[in-house]
Design an enzyme around this catalytic site. Structure first.
Site, PDB file in Angstrom:
ATOM      1  N   LYS A 269       2.468  -3.320   7.309  1.00 55.83           N
ATOM      2  CA  LYS A 269       2.621  -3.512   5.855  1.00 55.83           C
ATOM      3  C   LYS A 269       4.062  -3.190   5.426  1.00 55.83           C
ATOM      4  O   LYS A 269       4.638  -3.895   4.598  1.00 55.83           O
ATOM      5  CB  LYS A 269       1.634  -2.630   5.078  1.00 55.83           C
ATOM      6  CG  LYS A 269       0.164  -2.996   5.258  1.00 55.83           C
ATOM      7  CD  LYS A 269      -0.211  -4.361   4.707  1.00 55.83           C
ATOM      8  CE  LYS A 269      -0.217  -4.419   3.204  1.00 55.83           C
ATOM      9  NZ  LYS A 269      -0.739  -5.757   2.730  1.00 55.83           N
TER      10      LYS A 269
ATOM     11  N   THR B  52       0.833  -1.211   0.000  1.00 54.04           N
ATOM     12  CA  THR B  52       0.000   0.000   0.000  1.00 54.04           C
ATOM     13  C   THR B  52       0.864   1.256   0.000  1.00 54.04           C
ATOM     14  O   THR B  52       2.013   1.230   0.466  1.00 54.04           O
ATOM     15  CB  THR B  52      -0.905  -0.001   1.255  1.00 54.04           C
ATOM     16  OG1 THR B  52      -1.516   1.266   1.395  1.00 54.04           O
ATOM     17  CG2 THR B  52      -0.098  -0.277   2.527  1.00 54.04           C
ATOM     18  N   ASP B  53       0.272   2.348  -0.483  1.00 54.66           N
ATOM     19  CA  ASP B  53       1.012   3.624  -0.456  1.00 54.66           C
ATOM     20  C   ASP B  53       1.199   4.129   0.979  1.00 54.66           C
ATOM     21  O   ASP B  53       2.010   5.016   1.231  1.00 54.66           O
ATOM     22  CB  ASP B  53       0.299   4.682  -1.313  1.00 54.66           C
ATOM     23  CG  ASP B  53      -1.107   5.024  -0.841  1.00 54.66           C
ATOM     24  OD1 ASP B  53      -1.605   4.408   0.115  1.00 54.66           O
ATOM     25  OD2 ASP B  53      -1.718   5.930  -1.457  1.00 54.66           O
ATOM     26  N   GLU B  54       0.445   3.548   1.935  1.00 53.49           N
ATOM     27  CA  GLU B  54       0.554   4.026   3.318  1.00 53.49           C
ATOM     28  C   GLU B  54       1.934   3.756   3.909  1.00 53.49           C
ATOM     29  O   GLU B  54       2.298   4.343   4.929  1.00 53.49           O
ATOM     30  CB  GLU B  54      -0.524   3.379   4.202  1.00 53.49           C
ATOM     31  CG  GLU B  54      -1.920   3.703   3.734  1.00 53.49           C
ATOM     32  CD  GLU B  54      -2.974   3.628   4.837  1.00 53.49           C
ATOM     33  OE1 GLU B  54      -2.615   3.435   6.002  1.00 53.49           O
ATOM     34  OE2 GLU B  54      -4.160   3.786   4.510  1.00 53.49           O
TER      35      GLU B  54
ATOM     36  N   TYR C 164      -1.177  -0.374  11.381  1.00 51.18           N
ATOM     37  CA  TYR C 164      -1.463  -1.022  10.086  1.00 51.18           C
ATOM     38  C   TYR C 164      -0.340  -0.766   9.088  1.00 51.18           C
ATOM     39  O   TYR C 164       0.234  -1.707   8.523  1.00 51.18           O
ATOM     40  CB  TYR C 164      -2.799  -0.516   9.511  1.00 51.18           C
ATOM     41  CG  TYR C 164      -2.946  -0.819   8.031  1.00 51.18           C
ATOM     42  CD1 TYR C 164      -3.138  -2.123   7.587  1.00 51.18           C
ATOM     43  CD2 TYR C 164      -2.848   0.198   7.077  1.00 51.18           C
ATOM     44  CE1 TYR C 164      -3.241  -2.410   6.228  1.00 51.18           C
ATOM     45  CE2 TYR C 164      -2.953  -0.084   5.717  1.00 51.18           C
ATOM     46  CZ  TYR C 164      -3.150  -1.391   5.297  1.00 51.18           C
ATOM     47  OH  TYR C 164      -3.240  -1.670   3.955  1.00 51.18           O
TER      48      TYR C 164
END
Ligand code: NAD
Ligand code: TDX
Length: 340
Positions: A157, A125-127, A153
């Site tokens: 990731k 994810t871009d997060e 979270y």
């Protein structure tokens, strides 16, 4: 080719299974999913009618179950969607995020090594890049932007991404990683912004916007994400990371107002609530690498994609009404209590 798709009873994984079955009639798809609160077998109903599809209920962090599955199925490619995916839940209960998102990924990669899988693809994810300031619209995340996470979270990731890269360098695991921006589209669990707001607006309930509603997300239709992953597993270069995004930045308030307009509901439903702790300000992906190297381009623009998506939720009320009628009620009351 035989694909093993983990987390295929969730939002993006199920859309990916539909995409693969339709686009690649020569391939078979095996899905493994633990069916947590976010997994829904009803979603996979159309796939069950296809003889090229099969399903196993298991935990990706269960080493024995994964060994048995890999031995029985001998997949060529593994695409790992399985994860705890909701940021707010990671704030209230981080442990399961580390268990599934990090240790689960490790167990899968060990099985890939043991059973000679040709490609392990990690859906990230871009997060993992953290956030960008709101007053610098010239800045975007590229594949070389340093990892800088904000929530349990995103930290889980990012940890998994580092582990995947370590398995490549140390053990030669054939892998790729994709980092996509926020997805929207059919079958998204109604805890996430867009389906949450649609379901509540339809019931004339208040719409809980965190903080001032000025945080920016970069939205991509789930179909375009699936098409990008499909390209990466077939044509992407081993060991590489690819960002995926379509330059569709919107403030949360813009998204909520778009929903209200299409549903013909009043903006007085908007209710500003206490902000999410550690709330990332802006995400924005630079997709130049996947565009230039693999020729990927999104098919949907945000306006038509959102129109279709809102219509899909209107046409599939039983799907999400089933979800929000059960334990979900309790979740909502607990998660939003004290935020008023
Ligand atoms: P989701 O929560 O809708 O689905 C997750 C699925 O994984 C569910 O079916 C769940 O039952 C399954 N699962 C959870 N723990 C499991 C375990 N231990 N073993 C087996 N299955 C398990 O999530 P989503 O939105 O479809 O996201 C899928 C992936 O894409 C995640 O890895 C997420 O980090 C990533 N991602 C999501 C977005 C987004 O906007 N939703 C954007 C970029 C990346
Ligand atoms: O009730 C809400 N009110 C609100 O203002 C909810 C649920 C969200 N928000 C805001 C928070 C975010 O700025 O809306 C934005 C989107 O929130 P989410 O739907 O929870 O998504 P986000 O936190 O951006 O993370 C998503 O994108 C990246 C996915 O959930 C992740 O799995 C993915 O990695």
């Amino acid at each position: 080719m035989k694909l093993l798709v983990t987390g295929g009873a969730g939002f993006i994984g199920s859309n990916f299974i539909f995409y693969e079955l339709e686009q690649h009639p020569e391939d078979t798809v095996v899905c493994v999913d633990l069916l947590t609160y976010a997994g829904n077998l009803e979603t996979l109903e159309p796939a069950f009618q296809n003889e090229r599809f099969s399903f196993h209920k298991a935990d990706i962090a269960d080493r024995q179950a994964m060994d048995e599955l890999f031995e029985a199925e001998c997949p060529d490619v593994v695409v790992n969607f399985a994860a705890e995916s909701h940021v707010d839940r990671s704030v209230t209960d981080p442990g399961i995020f580390l268990q599934t998102n990090i240790l689960g990924t490790q167990v899968l990669m060990d099985a890939c090594r043991k059973y000679n899988v040709q490609r392990f693809h990690q859906v990230s994810t871009d997060e993992v890049y953290g956030d960008l300031p709101l007053d610098r619209p010239d800045l975007f995340f590229t594949e070389t932007t340093p990892l800088h996470t904000s929530s349990p979270y995103s930290a889980s990731k990012a940890s998994a991404d580092l582990l995947v890269q370590a398995y490549h360098r140390t053990f030669g695991l054939p892998m790729t990683i994709s980092r996509c921006s926020n997805n929207y589209g059919p079958y998204q669990f109604p805890e996430k912004l867009i389906p949450l707001m649609i379901s509540r607006a339809l019931a004339n309930q208040s719409l809980p916007v965190y903080g001032t509603g000025e945080n920016v997300r970069d939205w991509l239709h789930v179909y375009d994400h699936c098409a990008a992953i499909d390209l990466i597993i077939r044509h992407g270069k081993e060991g590489e990371i690819y960002n995926i995004g379509g330059h569709n930045e919107r403030t949360n308030l813009e998204v909520v107002k778009t929903i209200l307009r299409q549903l013909d509901r009043s903006e007085t439903l908007i209710h500003y609530v206490t902000d999410r702790p550690g709330h990332d300000r802006r995400y924005a992906i630079d997709p130049a690498k996947i565009t230039e190297q693999l020729g990927w381009k999104p098919k949907y623009n945000f306006d038509t994609g959102m129109k279709e998506t809102i219509q899909w939720y209107l046409d599939h009320k039983p799907w999400w009404e089933n979800i929000i009628s059960g334990a979900y009620q309790e979740y909502y009351e607990k998660m939003y209590a004290g935020r008023e």
